[in-house]
Motif scaffolding. Structure first.
Motif, PDB file in Angstrom:
ATOM      1  N   SER A  35       0.834  -1.196   0.000  1.00  0.00           N
ATOM      2  CA  SER A  35       0.000   0.000   0.000  1.00  0.00           C
ATOM      3  C   SER A  35       0.869   1.247   0.000  1.00  0.00           C
ATOM      4  O   SER A  35       1.928   1.275   0.628  1.00  0.00           O
ATOM      5  N   THR A  42      -5.529   3.091   4.244  1.00  0.00           N
ATOM      6  CA  THR A  42      -5.748   1.949   3.356  1.00  0.00           C
ATOM      7  C   THR A  42      -7.118   1.329   3.610  1.00  0.00           C
ATOM      8  O   THR A  42      -7.886   1.081   2.673  1.00  0.00           O
ATOM      9  N   THR A 154      -5.016   0.662  -2.372  1.00  0.00           N
ATOM     10  CA  THR A 154      -3.580   0.742  -2.099  1.00  0.00           C
ATOM     11  C   THR A 154      -2.817   1.739  -2.973  1.00  0.00           C
ATOM     12  O   THR A 154      -1.691   2.091  -2.669  1.00  0.00           O
TER      13      THR A 154
END
Length: 155
Positions: A35, A42, A154
């Protein structure tokens, strides 16, 4: 296709896979994606995209906060539990034990090197685990959707 073209196609596929930072742990059925955000962001982004697609968010679990309440320390770790009966029910119709792995879960965590990951159970692994015969279409649909949702969260 000649050898040069085959090598060229292979190079393109490898390049795409490396650029998306997706890692599959085939022995455990876990797909992990690097990410570009912190753990909370996230999960926030994933929750937003899931809601936009009509998914139900069942629970968000902040494991780090729970650890802190127990007097322990845990790097940032959050779990999101979500699903949709239109996607999950066909899998359970193939084998009701698939309900052990449903609804779907996604885990965002910071590893010991400071990298944030978003991980989830590979639907293909779930299908194998529960011997989902004749469910290839629904499994592929769930796989494609999860890949798309987690990529959006991400990037």
């Amino acid at each position: 296709m000649n050898t040069a073209n085959k090598i060229s196609v292979q190079a393109i596929v490898i390049s795409i896979l490396l650029s998306t930072q997706v890692f599959a742990d085939n022995s455990h059925g876990i797909i992990r994606i690097k990410s570009n955000h912190d753990v909370s962001m996230t999960i926030d982004k994933l929750e937003t995209v899931l809601k936009e697609k009509g998914m139900t968010i069942f629970k968000r679990v902040n494991h780090s906060s729970g650890a802190e309440k127990a007097g322990l320390q845990l790097r940032p770790t959050e779990l999101l539990i979500f699903g949709n009966p239109k996607a999950g029910t066909p899998l359970m119709l193939c084998s009701q034990t698939a309900a052990l792995d449903l609804p779907q879960k996604a885990l965002a965590y910071k590893d010991e090197d400071g990298q944030v990951w978003l991980a989830y159970n590979d639907p293909v692994y779930i299908a194998k685990r529960h011997n989902l015969k004749g469910c290839e279409g629904p499994v592929q649909k769930v796989s494609n959707a999860l890949a798309k949702f987690t990529r959006a969260a991400t990037e």
